[in-house]
Design a protein around this motif. Structure first.
Motif, PDB file in Angstrom:
ATOM      1  N   SER A 103      -8.483  10.841  -5.482  1.00  0.00           N
ATOM      2  CA  SER A 103      -8.152  11.079  -4.076  1.00  0.00           C
ATOM      3  C   SER A 103      -8.681  12.428  -3.600  1.00  0.00           C
ATOM      4  CB  SER A 103      -6.640  11.012  -3.857  1.00  0.00           C
ATOM      5  OG  SER A 103      -5.998  12.173  -4.359  1.00  0.00           O
ATOM      6  N   ASN A 134      -3.232  10.324  -1.844  1.00  0.00           N
ATOM      7  CA  ASN A 134      -2.365   9.937  -2.957  1.00  0.00           C
ATOM      8  C   ASN A 134      -2.257  11.097  -3.948  1.00  0.00           C
ATOM      9  OD1 ASN A 134      -1.241   8.804  -5.317  1.00  0.00           O
ATOM     10  ND2 ASN A 134      -1.998   6.784  -4.743  1.00  0.00           N
ATOM     11  N   SER A 169       3.456  13.424   0.161  1.00  0.00           N
ATOM     12  CA  SER A 169       4.216  12.172   0.212  1.00  0.00           C
ATOM     13  C   SER A 169       5.224  12.138   1.353  1.00  0.00           C
ATOM     14  CB  SER A 169       4.948  11.951  -1.114  1.00  0.00           C
ATOM     15  OG  SER A 169       4.038  11.921  -2.197  1.00  0.00           O
ATOM     16  N   SER A 202       0.861  -1.181   0.000  1.00  0.00           N
ATOM     17  CA  SER A 202       0.000   0.000   0.000  1.00  0.00           C
ATOM     18  C   SER A 202       0.893   1.226   0.000  1.00  0.00           C
ATOM     19  CB  SER A 202      -0.905  -0.001   1.240  1.00  0.00           C
ATOM     20  OG  SER A 202      -1.825   1.075   1.195  1.00  0.00           O
ATOM     21  N   MET A 203       0.396   2.331  -0.465  1.00  0.00           N
ATOM     22  CA  MET A 203       1.131   3.594  -0.483  1.00  0.00           C
ATOM     23  C   MET A 203       2.481   3.439  -1.189  1.00  0.00           C
ATOM     24  SD  MET A 203       0.152   5.119   3.264  1.00  0.00           S
ATOM     25  CE  MET A 203       0.223   6.835   2.666  1.00  0.00           C
ATOM     26  N   SER A 204       2.486   2.626  -2.239  1.00  0.00           N
ATOM     27  CA  SER A 204       3.675   2.406  -3.073  1.00  0.00           C
ATOM     28  C   SER A 204       4.838   1.785  -2.319  1.00  0.00           C
ATOM     29  CB  SER A 204       4.134   3.726  -3.724  1.00  0.00           C
ATOM     30  OG  SER A 204       3.103   4.289  -4.498  1.00  0.00           O
ATOM     31  N   TYR A 237      -0.968  11.190  -6.805  1.00  0.00           N
ATOM     32  CA  TYR A 237      -1.187  10.787  -8.195  1.00  0.00           C
ATOM     33  C   TYR A 237      -2.548  10.122  -8.404  1.00  0.00           C
ATOM     34  CZ  TYR A 237       3.828  11.560  -8.315  1.00  0.00           C
ATOM     35  OH  TYR A 237       5.074  12.122  -8.204  1.00  0.00           O
ATOM     36  N   GLY A 238      -3.317   9.958  -7.329  1.00  0.00           N
ATOM     37  CA  GLY A 238      -4.613   9.289  -7.452  1.00  0.00           C
ATOM     38  C   GLY A 238      -5.669  10.221  -8.008  1.00  0.00           C
ATOM     39  N   LYS A 265       2.792   8.862   4.787  1.00  0.00           N
ATOM     40  CA  LYS A 265       3.125   7.503   5.230  1.00  0.00           C
ATOM     41  C   LYS A 265       3.256   7.449   6.745  1.00  0.00           C
ATOM     42  CE  LYS A 265       5.430   5.318   1.294  1.00  0.00           C
ATOM     43  NZ  LYS A 265       5.670   6.411   0.349  1.00  0.00           N
ATOM     44  N   ASP A 282      -4.053   6.177   1.886  1.00  0.00           N
ATOM     45  CA  ASP A 282      -3.601   6.170   0.493  1.00  0.00           C
ATOM     46  C   ASP A 282      -4.691   6.716  -0.424  1.00  0.00           C
ATOM     47  OD1 ASP A 282      -1.883   5.696  -1.629  1.00  0.00           O
ATOM     48  OD2 ASP A 282      -2.599   3.657  -1.930  1.00  0.00           O
ATOM     49  N   ARG A 283      -5.911   6.270  -0.226  1.00  0.00           N
ATOM     50  CA  ARG A 283      -7.009   6.747  -1.089  1.00  0.00           C
ATOM     51  C   ARG A 283      -7.269   8.234  -0.902  1.00  0.00           C
ATOM     52  NH1 ARG A 283      -8.857   1.673   0.417  1.00  0.00           N
ATOM     53  NH2 ARG A 283     -10.114   2.490   2.142  1.00  0.00           N
TER      54      ARG A 283
END
Length: 337
Positions: free
Chosen positions: A91, A85, A189, A49-51, A87-88, A193, A81-82
């Motif tokens: 999100s 994110n 980012s 999750s979360m890359s 890049y999401g 996390k 993460d949702r």
């Protein structure tokens, strides 16, 4: 994003994230926690999750509660993460970036507000070394890394127009945010996390775990009753990953390490750090090997490890306990580390 099996997890080498290792296997550390008198059983899981790979160990007196505790940690990381994110496309952070730049007040969720509140504090205390408004520059240099093509000076200057977190207005009582600069893009980012780790720990406690470990790609939190039984955590030498430079006991604290020895690349022969310097809108050129921070929360340690890597001189402020690897065989540790 399924959990790996407990058997597969137990075969892992003990690596718990870039720059941070337990001196013994991760599950061995959990067994030490369970031997502290409040827990007899343990459950270990890993998920993506979360890359990054997130490792979770739960210990407690009631075996049947521990799988639930691990699953609760997984769900919390997924929620963060949702929501955050960068890049999401769906999100909450993406929605905020799209709408707040219009100058309108945008209502945000309590989790996003909590992260923005902490980001603002670290931004102020670090004198701008930690600044989530680097989003436009992040996108520019991400493209540069993918294409192996250094951006022009004009492109770099254009990406800097949205920089400076002081232009982000946070109305906490009404839980809303707006940007004072149309070019602003928030990238969380460097702090999300750590927040996910804190939320995972909270969920595990609520689910019945009396102790455990959560690690998200080097953002670590250990909780439980038996600090004297825990194997120490080791800080790797970024110039020689086979060596450990420092050992320390971590319990009821967050620990994070930032550095380029795993993600740094060359773009047209020029070093291109994944960490950007908010003062320039360019890849960081601090020249140090790594920066580690320990704090009351994983979120704070996460943000401060980035700030310290970008501005090593901030270690003198002692806002958090820190350990810097300045060069081969040269380190600097604060009194609390």
């Amino acid at each position: 994003m399924n959990f790996s099996s407990r058997r597969a997890f137990l075969k892992r080498s003990g690596l718990v994230g870039a720059g941070v290792l337990f001196s013994g296997p991760l599950v061995g550390a959990a067994r030490a926690l369970s031997a502290g008198g409040e827990g007899k059983y343990l459950e270990a899981r890993a998920f993506y999750s979360m890359s990054t790979v997130i490792e979770v160990v739960a210990v407690g007196e009631r075996r049947e509660k521990l799988p639930t505790a691990c699953e609760a940690a997984f769900r919390e990381c997924g929620k963060v993460d949702r929501a955050m994110n960068f890049y999401g496309p769906q999100s909450e952070l993406t929605r905020l970036n799209e709408l707040a730049a219009t100058g309108k007040w945008i209502e945000v969720s309590p989790p996003l507000l909590a992260v923005l509140r902490e980001a603002k504090k670290v931004y102020e205390d670090s004198e701008g070394a930690f600044d989530p408004t680097v989003g436009s520059s992040v996108l520019l240099f991400r493209s540069a890394r993918q294409k192996n093509e250094w951006p022009s000076e004009e492109e770099i200057e254009k990406s800097r127009k949205g920089l400076r977190f002081f232009s982000v207005e946070i109305d906490e009582p009404n839980r809303r945010v707006r940007f004072g600069n149309k070019g602003t893009l928030l990238d969380l980012s460097g702090i999300a996390k750590g927040y996910a780790v804190d939320e995972a720990v909270r969920a595990m406690r609520e689910a019945g775990a009396s102790g455990g470990i959560v690690n998200a790609g080097g953002n670590l939190f250990v909780f439980g009753p038996a600090i004297e039984k825990l194997p120490p955590v080791s800080i790797q030498d970024p110039f020689d990953p086979e060596k450990n430079l420092r050992t320390l006991a971590i319990l009821e604290e967050g620990l994070a390490t930032s550095g380029d020895y795993e993600q740094g690349v060359l773009v047209q022969g020029r070093p291109c750090s994944h960490l950007l310097d908010p003062a320039t809108g360019r890849p960081c050129e601090s020249g140090i090997g790594s920066a580690s921070a320990r704090a009351q929360t994983a979120m704070r340690a996460d943000a401060w490890s980035s700030a310290l890597y970008i501005r090593p001189e901030l270690a003198r402020k002692r806002a958090v306990a820190s350990f810097l690897v300045l060069a081969p065989a040269k380190t600097l540790a604060s009194s609390g580390f």
